[in-house]
Design a protein around this motif. Structure first.
Motif, PDB file in Angstrom:
ATOM      1  N   ARG A 104      -9.147   4.584  -4.850  1.00 55.93           N
ATOM      2  CA  ARG A 104      -8.040   5.541  -4.895  1.00 55.93           C
ATOM      3  C   ARG A 104      -6.878   4.972  -5.702  1.00 55.93           C
ATOM      4  N   ALA A 105      -6.605   3.675  -5.475  1.00 59.80           N
ATOM      5  CA  ALA A 105      -5.504   3.048  -6.204  1.00 59.80           C
ATOM      6  C   ALA A 105      -5.781   3.058  -7.705  1.00 59.80           C
ATOM      7  N   LYS A 106      -7.065   2.967  -8.075  1.00 59.55           N
ATOM      8  CA  LYS A 106      -7.434   2.960  -9.491  1.00 59.55           C
ATOM      9  C   LYS A 106      -7.184   4.309 -10.149  1.00 59.55           C
ATOM     10  N   GLY A 107      -6.851   5.307  -9.337  1.00 64.36           N
ATOM     11  CA  GLY A 107      -6.588   6.625  -9.902  1.00 64.36           C
ATOM     12  C   GLY A 107      -7.856   7.359 -10.286  1.00 64.36           C
ATOM     13  N   GLN A 156       0.816  -1.208   0.000  1.00 61.75           N
ATOM     14  CA  GLN A 156       0.000   0.000   0.000  1.00 61.75           C
ATOM     15  C   GLN A 156       0.850   1.259   0.000  1.00 61.75           C
ATOM     16  N   ASN A 183     -10.154   2.179  -0.821  1.00 65.07           N
ATOM     17  CA  ASN A 183      -8.732   2.111  -1.095  1.00 65.07           C
ATOM     18  C   ASN A 183      -8.474   1.717  -2.545  1.00 65.07           C
ATOM     19  N   ILE A 241      -1.443   4.501  -0.808  1.00 64.48           N
ATOM     20  CA  ILE A 241      -2.857   4.421  -0.412  1.00 64.48           C
ATOM     21  C   ILE A 241      -2.984   3.900   1.013  1.00 64.48           C
ATOM     22  N   LEU A 242      -1.928   4.046   1.807  1.00 66.49           N
ATOM     23  CA  LEU A 242      -2.008   3.618   3.200  1.00 66.49           C
ATOM     24  C   LEU A 242      -3.058   4.452   3.928  1.00 66.49           C
ATOM     25  N   PRO A 243      -4.060   3.807   4.537  1.00 64.79           N
ATOM     26  CA  PRO A 243      -5.036   4.597   5.285  1.00 64.79           C
ATOM     27  C   PRO A 243      -4.416   5.107   6.574  1.00 64.79           C
ATOM     28  N   LEU A 253       1.822   2.394  -3.593  1.00 61.56           N
ATOM     29  CA  LEU A 253       0.787   3.164  -4.300  1.00 61.56           C
ATOM     30  C   LEU A 253       0.341   4.391  -3.509  1.00 61.56           C
ATOM     31  N   ARG A 278      -1.025   5.660 -10.977  1.00 59.07           N
ATOM     32  CA  ARG A 278      -1.807   4.585 -10.384  1.00 59.07           C
ATOM     33  C   ARG A 278      -2.639   3.937 -11.488  1.00 59.07           C
TER      34      ARG A 278
END
Lengths: 321, 326
Positions: free
Chosen positions: B228-231, A53, B225, A58-60, A56, A89
């Motif tokens: 978000r990763a998908k942009g 994570q 999540n 995207i760590l919460p 990318l 991404r």
């Protein structure tokens, strides 16, 4: 030698809590070559998913990246602004999430969730084109196009994970991170899906970071394997070499805990004890309390990762002298 | 579709139970309302009036079952009897006008509060730890903790009396004739501003906090999540992935609130002398107007049931997981 596609340098991640930060990933460095399959293994809570994570970003919260670099095709993802990162991404790096159950939005159809990815990156000029492409993507993972209108809860666990893979491949990424992609599935579906991923990987040639705690599966699939223990990378080696000549006592213990694919006649045994709390990791080598061969030095100084061969490195005082 | 009908069936059953209770409760009490009322007037009523009162309450010498059937028939035709306080107007006409004003006032207040509070909750969760997340919740909780009638009276005193920005009471200016014309509608809005405003201020915090909390947990979910990763653009992540899912529990609360305000706007209407249902109920209680009270209670019950049915339908539309087998 080719340039690595992904180069993780000294990456650290902290979970901020009321009693101070807890280090979930501690100065980890790891490279991935284009088209290479690298396996990442370790017990729960060793930092594997945290690393995925963090790559990318995207760590919460409350997790924060506290240091290091993630160089992807030469550019540091951690220093990139949000707009540039958003394009990066999925167009270049995609991910299949751990839990097939929870990774899909329950209120959108499968088709919408594939199509919005395409539309967000300008990969489909119209809604109709996006649908057609979504149907095609479902086809590549063996799902019939009439499932486009289905909601996630109407699909089985295996189908959901296939949808997850279809979404990951939507923009033809150069790197796919598989974060324990088959954890929630039964053994038969697990094998089917892994074989499918391998097949797709061979055909399309994307690099893979395959995170799992199942060493047997990993050794079949990965070119190279990285072993994590208590937030640190403890050994990395080509899959064949690791299987035959693992050097870190923890890796050796892990190998003994899984049945061999070739049916070798080895007694299975588990590693005694459990991983340390990251809140207060033991002094010296973090594995020493569970290590059968630990010496005094192990209790005092933390071992560095040292090269043992062209592609083999381990962090253990006993192998590096 | 089958689900909607099933729910409708359930609510009809509940409505019937409410009607039945409404019929039997007064009859289970010792004495009867007619006698009680007669006694209260201490001989100022003539004996003939006693008979009229008994008939008005449906207390005929018929057997109970017969009375019950007559009662059900009357209710189904919208006949709740004759009001004592507003004699000889039928209860249904009195409730009718009151209900309209209450639906307007309470409906607007709850809708504004819900929409505004939900949006604030979404914003607070998205910019977690920002000023909206740190300052607004305690401030709104403080406002919500004041007794509502006190808040309403302060608002009335300051904005209505001292500053004279808003009228002091009633639903519209006395010199206007109700109708679809601009001065009348403007007057209605001006008169509704303070009552609606105070209800919104008092209830906003609840909506905001509940939405914020659900939103925070949804924002930590895998599918957000992945989004978000998908942009995906942030607006789509917030609205279609996070808020859309976080809204579901709030919708249930919205239905409940919508039902309860029809009866619970009592204080608002009393403070602002608003001619709605709550105001009527107060008058009914003060003048011992049992038929009117019964009628109002029944309308409140039906409103709660109706609002819940509407929420069931909305839920069906909002959450595909409830659509199974329909």
């Amino acid at each position: 030698m080719a340039e690595p596609i992904l180069s993780i340098r000294d990456l650290s991640v902290d979970y901020v809590s009321a009693d101070g930060p807890v280090r979930a990933l501690d100065h980890v460095s790891l490279d991935l070559m284009p088209g290479e399959v690298v396996g990442v293994a370790g017990e729960s809570g060793c930092g594997k998913s945290t690393m995925a994570q963090a790559i990318l970003r995207i760590l919460p919260p409350p997790a924060v990246i506290s240091g290091g670099q993630v160089l992807f095709e030469g550019r540091d993802l951690l220093a990139m602004d949000e707009g540039a990162l958003r394009r990066m991404r999925w167009e270049r790096i995609a991910m299949v999430f751990q839990s097939a159950m929870d990774a899909l939005n329950p209120v959108l159809t499968v088709g919408e969730q594939i199509a919005d990815t395409l539309r967000a990156h300008g990969a489909a000029p119209s809604g109709r084109a996006a649908r057609a492409r979504a149907a095609e993507l479902l086809g590549t993972v063996g799902i019939h196009a009439d499932r486009l209108e289905s909601f996630p809860h109407q699909l089985s666990g295996g189908m959901r994970q296939r949808v997850g893979i279809a979404i990951a491949l939507a923009l033809d990424p150069a790197l796919v991170i598989l974060d324990e992609p088959t954890t929630a599935l039964d053994v038969i579906v697990e094998r089917e899906i892994l074989e499918e991923i391998q097949e797709l990987q061979r055909k399309r040639g994307f690099a893979v970071m395959f995170i799992t705690h199942d060493l047997t599966r990993m050794l079949q699939f990965a070119n190279r394997v990285a072993i994590f223990y208590a937030a640190r990378l403890v050994e990395v080696a080509p899959a064949g070499e690791l299987r035959m000549a693992a050097r870190h006592p923890y890796t050796q213990g892990l190998l003994r805990a899984f049945p061999s694919v070739h049916g070798g006649d080895v007694d299975l045994s588990s590693i005694p004890g459990s991983p340390p709390s990251l809140r207060s990791p033991p002094r010296g080598c973090r594995f020493h309390p569970r290590c059968a061969v630990a010496v005094d030095l192990c209790r005092e100084r933390e071992p560095e990762l040292v090269a043992l061969g062209p592609a083999h490195a381990a962090a253990c005082h006993l192998v590096t002298g | 579709m089958r689900f909607i009908l099933q729910r409708l069936g359930f609510y009809l059953l509940a409505a019937w139970a409410a009607l039945t209770l409404n019929f039997f409760l007064p009859r289970l009490m010792p004495g009867d309302p007619a006698t009680a009322l007669f006694a209260r007037f201490r001989g100022q009523l003539r004996p003939e009036a006693m008979q009229a009162l008994r008939e008005a309450f449906g207390l005929t010498p018929e057997p109970l079952l017969g009375q019950y059937i007559t009662y059900l028939g009357h209710v189904l035709r919208g006949d709740f009897g004759v009001s004592v306080a507003y004699f000889p107007s039928p209860v249904s006409t009195i409730i009718g006008t009151g209900l309209l004003w209450t639906m307007f006032l309470a409906g607007t207040a709850v809708a504004v509060s819900f929409v505004l509070g939900t949006l604030l909750g979404v914003a607070a969760a998205w910019w977690r730890g920002g000023w909206m997340d740190t300052l607004l919740p305690p401030a709104l909780a403080l406002l919500g903790a004041f007794p509502y009638f006190w808040l309403a009276m302060v608002a009335l005193y300051v904005f209505g009396f001292q500053l004279a920005w808003f009228p002091l009471g009633h639903a519209y200016a006395d010199d206007l004739t109700p109708g679809m014309n601009l001065p009348f509608l403007a007057s209605v809005l001006r008169h509704a501003a303070l009552p609606v405003g105070t209800v919104v201020v008092a209830t906003l915090g609840g909506w905001m906090l509940s939405m914020r909390n659900t939103m925070v947990s949804v924002l930590g979910s895998d599918y957000v999540n992945l989004a978000r990763a998908k942009g995906l653009p942030p607006s789509r992540v917030v609205l279609r992935y996070a808020a859309r899912n976080a809204l579901l529990p709030s919708v249930t609360g919205f239905g409940m609130a919508l039902g309860f305000v029809l009866g619970g706007s009592l204080l608002t209407e009393i403070v602002f002398s608003y001619p709605g249902q709550g105001y009527l109920l107060l008058q009914a209680v003060q003048s011992q107007d049992y038929p009117l009270m019964q009628g109002i209670f029944l309308v409140i019950t039906l409103a709660v049931l109706g609002a819940n049915w509407l929420v069931d339908i909305a839920y069906l539309w909002l959450d595909p997981r409830t659509r199974e087998g329909s």
